[in-house]
Design a protein around this motif. Structure first.
Motif, PDB file in Angstrom:
ATOM      1  N   ALA B  52       0.834  -1.208   0.000  1.00  9.48           N
ATOM      2  CA  ALA B  52       0.000   0.000   0.000  1.00  9.48           C
ATOM      3  C   ALA B  52       0.869   1.260   0.000  1.00  9.48           C
ATOM      4  O   ALA B  52       0.572   2.233  -0.696  1.00  9.48           O
ATOM      5  N   SER B  63      -3.624   5.282  -8.336  1.00  4.48           N
ATOM      6  CA  SER B  63      -4.308   4.660  -7.194  1.00  4.48           C
ATOM      7  C   SER B  63      -5.259   5.612  -6.474  1.00  4.48           C
ATOM      8  O   SER B  63      -6.177   5.172  -5.798  1.00  4.48           O
ATOM      9  N   LEU B  64      -5.036   6.920  -6.602  1.00  2.00           N
ATOM     10  CA  LEU B  64      -5.930   7.871  -5.936  1.00  2.00           C
ATOM     11  C   LEU B  64      -6.873   8.555  -6.928  1.00  2.00           C
ATOM     12  O   LEU B  64      -7.691   9.389  -6.537  1.00  2.00           O
ATOM     13  N   GLY B 250     -12.616  -6.524   3.286  1.00  2.62           N
ATOM     14  CA  GLY B 250     -12.670  -5.071   3.452  1.00  2.62           C
ATOM     15  C   GLY B 250     -12.138  -4.316   2.248  1.00  2.62           C
ATOM     16  O   GLY B 250     -12.320  -3.105   2.134  1.00  2.62           O
ATOM     17  N   MET B 251     -11.478  -5.024   1.319  1.00  6.33           N
ATOM     18  CA  MET B 251     -11.024  -4.379   0.093  1.00  6.33           C
ATOM     19  C   MET B 251     -12.124  -4.389  -0.969  1.00  6.33           C
ATOM     20  O   MET B 251     -12.031  -3.675  -1.955  1.00  6.33           O
ATOM     21  N   ARG B 252     -13.146  -5.219  -0.752  1.00  8.35           N
ATOM     22  CA  ARG B 252     -14.305  -5.286  -1.663  1.00  8.35           C
ATOM     23  C   ARG B 252     -13.895  -5.488  -3.118  1.00  8.35           C
ATOM     24  O   ARG B 252     -14.095  -4.610  -3.963  1.00  8.35           O
ATOM     25  N   PRO B 278     -12.929   1.065  -6.424  1.00  9.70           N
ATOM     26  CA  PRO B 278     -11.825   1.880  -5.915  1.00  9.70           C
ATOM     27  C   PRO B 278     -10.490   1.517  -6.558  1.00  9.70           C
ATOM     28  O   PRO B 278     -10.068   0.370  -6.535  1.00  9.70           O
ATOM     29  N   SER B 279      -9.839   2.517  -7.136  1.00 11.07           N
ATOM     30  CA  SER B 279      -8.525   2.289  -7.732  1.00 11.07           C
ATOM     31  C   SER B 279      -7.526   1.850  -6.674  1.00 11.07           C
ATOM     32  O   SER B 279      -6.657   1.024  -6.934  1.00 11.07           O
ATOM     33  N   LEU B 280      -7.655   2.413  -5.475  1.00 11.48           N
ATOM     34  CA  LEU B 280      -6.663   2.152  -4.427  1.00 11.48           C
ATOM     35  C   LEU B 280      -6.632   0.669  -4.052  1.00 11.48           C
ATOM     36  O   LEU B 280      -5.575   0.032  -4.083  1.00 11.48           O
ATOM     37  N   THR B 281      -7.783   0.104  -3.715  1.00 12.42           N
ATOM     38  CA  THR B 281      -7.774  -1.302  -3.299  1.00 12.42           C
ATOM     39  C   THR B 281      -7.435  -2.217  -4.484  1.00 12.42           C
ATOM     40  O   THR B 281      -6.784  -3.246  -4.307  1.00 12.42           O
ATOM     41  N   ILE B 284      -3.562  -1.999  -5.019  1.00 12.33           N
ATOM     42  CA  ILE B 284      -2.873  -2.722  -3.932  1.00 12.33           C
ATOM     43  C   ILE B 284      -2.965  -4.233  -4.193  1.00 12.33           C
ATOM     44  O   ILE B 284      -1.966  -4.953  -4.149  1.00 12.33           O
TER      45      ILE B 284
END
Lengths: 410, 410
Positions: B52, B63-64, B250-252, B278-281, B284
């Motif tokens: 992360a 990612s954001l 929790g990362m869905r 979500p790009s972030l999860t 990662i």
């Protein structure tokens, strides 16, 4: 083949025109005024990274686990405090808040719980495409309200409501949808008088107002107006907010603030739609909001965007002041300028020569559900560099002139 | 009040019974066999934290930021390789893959593009509640297929299809939904013969199979069978996978693998429903999957769950072997055991005394759409400690005996 037989909704679905139009955004040398995405340099990446480490290593039993459908309590509490501090919104409890996968999900869930196929709802023209696509999944019966520099035409709203009431159809109207600040795509802000008028009409006909405010915190100058939610309260207004324009769209965090009856129903729909929003991004945002003053952190971002906005307005002035019938909005915040050319210009048709000249914009008709806005375009100033804004507006002028000559409009 | 007038779907919505039942899960001393959630100790938190940091600090521009509706290309590529290495699934391109906000979102999107109110579909009885709630949003016309130790009753499937064909209603059937491995809630696995039979019937009537496989990688013993997707291909089967049980809920992160025509339509629906995951999860997980061998990392998790499963089976044997008419499934993987009591026991009614005795389970009727499964219950063994499994099964026995005596069943 029967196995690819789609439902009625499935058959109706088409790809977002904006996503299609932006496929050329990565062509080398292309200057894009297209996408409405924030500048990644404004993302507080090191701060988020630090918080993420803590949340992953020390709060893993929450952050990596399934979470409540309603949303993470830590983020809820932090956001309630944020709304109190920054928007003077008091008296909210956790039952007034739902955390969604970005605002798009909030719009879609609202569409699901509120709209039947015969339901009617008011939107602006031009309209925010994400709202239009979410609402259209359940009902196509939008009623358009033209936008001026002061927001949607509330006289027309009054007229239309009266008309519907006379026809005995007022019970079919489910809500009035407004983007009060720095409208997407038009860049305009609803003035105080019109805010009051919308609330007055909603009270009179007992209607719900959906106030979608993704850009309100991105004010570059001038004084803002209180939110409709602040003015009329949860009995009348449902407020949508998001972190997408002020923290990070990639975390996909939207907020619905409203009456507990509405929130509870949205939660039930969300259980079927996606069960819960990601715990990880919620907890990171929650701890981030506890630790940092988001409004304070936004100041440099606002400075960057303000300069770019001013520059684009100057360049539009420099290039288009001499062209009769060309006008554009002068937003005090947000991400978008709405440029309108004289009648006869078709900005959708102009896309091809725009691309040839190395500039991308979104044609106005993309923001119109049943046609219209053909001679307008949306320009976003937040992502291109200052040099590219100067060069891009030049290319835009070239494109307009070429098109005008070709069509005998100049 | 009109402003709280809900749509037909909105009116129909109720809260998930499981979520309601599990409200007492945090009462001190309570032992819960209820929730189907993984043990947080199995989450690779330090590895995820390290990845992360890198993804946030060095890949922030992705990612954001907003991502493509279809999903992150890095994760897609890594997942295609994972499927090739671990499931022998070859020939997939990025156009065969959609990344969703958990499997729930995949089920909901499928429901949206495939089901009209008059559409029919086959599900198991008991049924996975998340699928039932997603499908019910668009059509209530499920056709139940009872489960045995070898999966759904394929003879009955054949019979029902023949019947529908005779009535000229086969075109209303949109899909057959199966959880092939370690079924939720029943714990059973579809055997090879029945897999072949389902495919044969789907071919005969040109039907789509939705294969939902969240648990397949959690095999504790015995040999598995090839996936229906592997056996019949993308022209016949749509495969759903998820990271929720093998990496982090929790990362869905859910995956839909299938024909590009179906994937494209799902992408269009997703644009309206939540725009993008979500790009972030996603990023990662993508980098994590490139860097680590997920199957290898799962080995200690599998060891923990296998021991707990064996222990619960032993304790059920110890406590219930002397009670006539009590039987339970013996899963080779996954998270659930399905316990069935003699006729006359109502596990929903037994909840109250279970809670009094300090043990939680999910009553069978929670997994039945139109009633039934009253004398069964779902037991999850993955979260309670070994001591709590021993003590919890004792409390369960006590609860059953008390209820049996009270009702004159013993």
């Amino acid at each position: 083949m029967k196995k690819f037989a789609f439902s009625k909704i499935g058959q109706k679905l088409t790809s977002s025109i904006i996503r299609e139009l932006l496929k050329d955004v990565n062509v080398p040398g292309m200057i894009s005024f297209g996408g409405g995405v924030p500048d990644p340099k404004t993302f507080p990446r090191y701060k988020l990274s630090e918080v993420a480490k803590d949340v992953l290593e020390n709060e893993f039993a929450f952050s990596l686990q399934y979470g409540p459908t309603e949303g993470d309590d830590v983020l809820k509490e932090a956001y309630i405090n944020f709304l109190k501090r920054n928007d003077n919104i008091e008296g909210l409890t956790k039952d007034n808040l739902l955390i969604t996968v970005g605002s798009q999900s909030a719009l879609y869930l609202l569409s699901t719980i509120l709209l039947d196929s015969e339901s009617k709802y008011f939107v602006s023209k031009p309209v925010y495409l994400g709202a239009a696509s979410a609402f259209s999944m359940n009902s196509m019966n939008h009623i358009d309200l033209p936008l001026s520099e002061d927001g949607i035409d509330t006289d027309l709203l009054e007229e239309k409501l009266l008309e519907l009431d006379k026809k005995g159809e007022i019970s079919k109207v489910r809500f009035i949808y407004v983007i009060p600040n720095f409208h997407n795509p038009a860049g305009v802000t609803l003035n105080l008088e019109r805010r009051k008028k919308i609330i007055e009409l909603a009270e009179k006909y007992d209607l719900l107002i959906i106030e979608d405010d993704p850009y309100g915190d991105l004010r570059y100058e001038g004084e803002g107006f209180p939110s409709l939610f602040k003015m009329a309260g949860k009995n009348r207004v449902l407020l949508l907010r998001t972190f997408s324009k002020v923290l990070s769209p990639g975390m996909r965090l939207g907020f619905v603030i409203g009456h507990e009856i509405l929130i509870r129903k949205l939660v039930m729909a969300k259980q079927a739609v996606d069960l819960c929003s990601p715990s990880l991004t919620q907890r990171i945002a929650g701890r981030f909001l506890e630790k940092y003053d988001l409004k304070e952190l936004l100041k440099p971002t606002i400075e960057i965007y303000r300069k770019k906005k001013d520059l684009m307005l100057e360049e539009l002035e420099r290039n288009f002041a001499d062209m009769e019938g060309v006008h554009w909005t002068r937003p005090q915040g947000g991400l978008f300028i709405w440029l309108t050319l004289p009648e006869g210009y078709d900005t959708m048709e102009m896309m091809a020569s725009g691309k040839k000249n190395g500039v991308l914009f979104i044609p106005g008709s993309a923001f119109s559900i049943g046609g219209g806005c053909d001679n307008s375009m949306r320009l976003s100033f937040c992502l291109p560099s200052e040099e590219n804004i100067i060069e891009g507006v030049k290319r835009l002028k070239k494109t307009v002139v070429e098109y005008g000559k070709e069509k005998g409009l100049l």
